[in-house]
Design a protein around this motif. Structure first.
Motif, PDB file in Angstrom:
ATOM      1  N   LYS A 147     -84.862 -29.535 -10.949  1.00  0.00           N
ATOM      2  CA  LYS A 147     -84.422 -29.457 -12.343  1.00  0.00           C
ATOM      3  C   LYS A 147     -84.032 -30.827 -12.872  1.00  0.00           C
ATOM      4  CE  LYS A 147     -84.299 -26.647 -15.661  1.00  0.00           C
ATOM      5  NZ  LYS A 147     -85.516 -25.908 -16.037  1.00  0.00           N
ATOM      6  N   MET A 148     -83.413 -31.636 -12.039  1.00  0.00           N
ATOM      7  CA  MET A 148     -82.984 -32.965 -12.474  1.00  0.00           C
ATOM      8  C   MET A 148     -84.171 -33.862 -12.804  1.00  0.00           C
ATOM      9  SD  MET A 148     -79.741 -33.029 -12.770  1.00  0.00           S
ATOM     10  CE  MET A 148     -79.638 -34.773 -13.110  1.00  0.00           C
ATOM     11  N   ILE A 149     -85.220 -33.849 -11.967  1.00  0.00           N
ATOM     12  CA  ILE A 149     -86.359 -34.726 -12.273  1.00  0.00           C
ATOM     13  C   ILE A 149     -87.124 -34.222 -13.490  1.00  0.00           C
ATOM     14  CG2 ILE A 149     -86.573 -35.578  -9.905  1.00  0.00           C
ATOM     15  CD1 ILE A 149     -89.017 -33.777  -9.538  1.00  0.00           C
ATOM     16  N   ARG A 157     -94.100 -38.791 -15.332  1.00  0.00           N
ATOM     17  CA  ARG A 157     -93.520 -39.531 -14.196  1.00  0.00           C
ATOM     18  C   ARG A 157     -93.535 -38.673 -12.928  1.00  0.00           C
ATOM     19  NH1 ARG A 157     -93.024 -44.198 -11.558  1.00  0.00           N
ATOM     20  NH2 ARG A 157     -91.064 -44.362 -10.408  1.00  0.00           N
ATOM     21  N   ILE A 158     -93.269 -37.393 -13.060  1.00  0.00           N
ATOM     22  CA  ILE A 158     -93.326 -36.506 -11.896  1.00  0.00           C
ATOM     23  C   ILE A 158     -94.723 -36.540 -11.284  1.00  0.00           C
ATOM     24  CG2 ILE A 158     -93.260 -34.094 -11.137  1.00  0.00           C
ATOM     25  CD1 ILE A 158     -91.019 -33.636 -13.173  1.00  0.00           C
ATOM     26  N   MET A 159     -95.737 -36.451 -12.127  1.00  0.00           N
ATOM     27  CA  MET A 159     -97.117 -36.487 -11.635  1.00  0.00           C
ATOM     28  C   MET A 159     -97.427 -37.822 -10.964  1.00  0.00           C
ATOM     29  SD  MET A 159    -100.071 -35.059 -11.185  1.00  0.00           S
ATOM     30  CE  MET A 159    -100.078 -33.589 -12.210  1.00  0.00           C
ATOM     31  N   GLU A 160     -96.956 -38.906 -11.552  1.00  0.00           N
ATOM     32  CA  GLU A 160     -97.201 -40.241 -10.994  1.00  0.00           C
ATOM     33  C   GLU A 160     -96.565 -40.382  -9.608  1.00  0.00           C
ATOM     34  OE1 GLU A 160     -96.518 -44.965 -12.221  1.00  0.00           O
ATOM     35  OE2 GLU A 160     -95.538 -43.365 -13.368  1.00  0.00           O
ATOM     36  N   ALA A 238    -104.045 -32.525 -21.358  1.00  0.00           N
ATOM     37  CA  ALA A 238    -104.560 -33.861 -21.684  1.00  0.00           C
ATOM     38  C   ALA A 238    -103.449 -34.868 -21.899  1.00  0.00           C
ATOM     39  CB  ALA A 238    -105.454 -33.779 -22.918  1.00  0.00           C
ATOM     40  N   GLU A 239    -102.341 -34.412 -22.470  1.00  0.00           N
ATOM     41  CA  GLU A 239    -101.204 -35.304 -22.723  1.00  0.00           C
ATOM     42  C   GLU A 239    -100.592 -35.823 -21.432  1.00  0.00           C
ATOM     43  OE1 GLU A 239     -96.886 -35.145 -25.047  1.00  0.00           O
ATOM     44  OE2 GLU A 239     -98.383 -33.569 -25.387  1.00  0.00           O
ATOM     45  N   ILE A 240    -100.677 -35.022 -20.381  1.00  0.00           N
ATOM     46  CA  ILE A 240    -100.086 -35.413 -19.090  1.00  0.00           C
ATOM     47  C   ILE A 240    -101.026 -36.305 -18.291  1.00  0.00           C
ATOM     48  CG2 ILE A 240     -99.336 -34.538 -16.841  1.00  0.00           C
ATOM     49  CD1 ILE A 240     -98.284 -32.076 -18.313  1.00  0.00           C
ATOM     50  N   ILE A 241    -102.303 -35.995 -18.319  1.00  0.00           N
ATOM     51  CA  ILE A 241    -103.237 -36.673 -17.423  1.00  0.00           C
ATOM     52  C   ILE A 241    -103.790 -37.984 -17.978  1.00  0.00           C
ATOM     53  CG2 ILE A 241    -103.892 -34.468 -16.408  1.00  0.00           C
ATOM     54  CD1 ILE A 241    -106.569 -34.660 -17.878  1.00  0.00           C
ATOM     55  N   HIS A 242    -103.607 -38.241 -19.264  1.00  0.00           N
ATOM     56  CA  HIS A 242    -104.154 -39.477 -19.843  1.00  0.00           C
ATOM     57  C   HIS A 242    -103.047 -40.500 -20.123  1.00  0.00           C
ATOM     58  CE1 HIS A 242    -108.196 -37.970 -20.140  1.00  0.00           C
ATOM     59  NE2 HIS A 242    -107.777 -36.896 -20.781  1.00  0.00           N
TER      60      HIS A 242
END
Length: 242
Positions: A147-149, A157-160, A238-242
């Motif tokens: 929940k914090m992240i 950032r989580i995906m990265e 798309a907003e997350i992956i690009h």
């Protein structure tokens, strides 16, 4: 007077534990905030890999240096509700907690099949993998850090961090190390098929190999490609992956 001293002496270990817990918690919060911008220097899982003799191959890269196909493959295979949920897939958790579920493997712990990308990231960065009863002990702090992240880092950032720290082969951590090891190219230039093959190994990267391609990866990656095609036009994805 003597009784009072005895009582204080008995309380000292308890107070020490409380203070130690609060100090560790505060330090982890600072670390969590720092990791919004800085990659973790090392994780418990990576240290376990070194101790086990598997080695440690990794090369952290920024989100811009990771092919969008890899991010799409991760969402398609691991967590299709990632763009929408707040860290947890409650329906999947409820289903995985049902011991009568025909799809739940007998050796798998209750709730083990429902981990989102956010949960996996929290576990990889702040906690341990574990087995047996330690998996249940881990669940409470895992929920907290998940929940914090979600609140502090955000989805991109989580995906990265996820793609830079997850194990993708024996001793191979992160998508850049995986891309260089399996396809001799940077993660930025991975094709959809190559991305799907790497992601297909994630349930058990020590057993499901990308090169040489294991039966499981060969069977799974075409399915991931089809799901990628289904999700590709989604504007939230798309907003997350690009």
């Amino acid at each position: 007077m003597a009784t009072s001293k005895k009582q204080r002496a008995k309380r000292k270990p308890f107070r020490f534990l409380i203070k130690s817990f609060l100090l560790l918690w505060a330090a982890s919060m600072v670390y969590l905030i720092v990791c919004k911008w800085v990659m973790p220097p090392v994780t418990i899982t990576q240290l376990q890999s070194l101790v086990a003799g598997d080695g440690l191959k990794r090369d952290y890269v920024s989100s811009a240096q990771i092919s969008s196909a890899v991010k799409l493959a991760a969402i398609a295979s691991e967590d299709q509700l990632f763009p929408e949920h707040g860290g947890f897939d409650w329906k999947a958790i409820e289903k995985s907690m049902d011991p009568a579920s025909g799809r739940r493997k007998k050796k798998r712990a209750l709730g083990a099949a429902a981990s989102t990308i956010s949960q996996q990231t929290a576990k990889n960065i702040f906690l341990w993998q574990g087995s047996g009863w330690t998996r249940y002990v881990r669940k409470v702090p895992e929920m907290f850090y998940t929940k914090m992240i979600e609140w502090v880092w955000g989805k991109q950032r989580i995906m990265e961090v996820y793609l830079n720290t997850i194990e993708m082969g024996r001793g191979i951590y992160g998508i850049e190390a995986a891309a260089q090891t399996y396809f001799h190219k940077p993660a930025a230039t991975l094709t959809p098929a190559e991305s799907a093959k790497i992601v297909a190994c994630l349930p058990n990267p020590k057993v499901f190999t990308v090169v040489p391609i294991s039966k499981r990866v060969a069977w799974r990656y075409p399915q991931i490609l089809r799901q990628m095609n289904n999700l590709e036009g989604d504007p939230v994805v798309a907003e997350i992956i690009h």
